[in-house]
Design an enzyme around this catalytic site. Structure first.
Site, PDB file in Angstrom:
ATOM      1  CB  CYS A  31      49.969  26.325  47.017  1.00 45.80           C
ATOM      2  SG  CYS A  31      50.579  27.790  47.859  1.00 45.80           S
ATOM      3  CB  CYS A  34      47.529  28.895  47.803  1.00 47.09           C
ATOM      4  SG  CYS A  34      49.017  29.221  46.847  1.00 47.09           S
TER       5      CYS A  34
END
Length: 105
Positions: A31, A34
């Protein structure tokens, strides 16, 4: 203060048993937002030594992610006295993170 890497085994002792505010970053290595949030958490952790900052990889702890309804990432869940009190979904700035902490003092 560093961001603590949680596991299934340490989640309860590091988060649920903690009396002070704990910010838990539910993340995954694939991600990109993230990954972009990591320096934000590190900066915030130096600004707020009264708050514990942690992260947990959802791929390694799917049961914990399910327990807290994690459906998209990144998501920060704010715990106080072991209970979730707020959350923030998506990439945020350090100032936005600090404002959420101030609101939940």
């Amino acid at each position: 203060m560093a961001v603590i890497e949680l596991t299934r085994e340490t989640f309860a002792s590091e988060v649920l048993a903690e009396k002070r505010m704990v910010v838990v970053d539910f993340w995954a290595s694939y991600c990109m937002p993230c990954r972009m949030l990591i320096p934000v958490l590190e900066e915030a952790s130096t600004a707020r030594s009264d708050v514990k900052f942690c992260k947990i990889n959802v791929d390694d702890a799917q049961d914990i992610a399910e327990r807290y309804g994690v459906m998209s990432m990144p998501i920060l869940i704010f715990f106080k006295n072991g209970e979730p009190v707020d959350e923030s979904i998506g990439l945020i700035t350090k100032d936005e993170l600090l404002a959420i902490l101030e609101k939940n003092k």
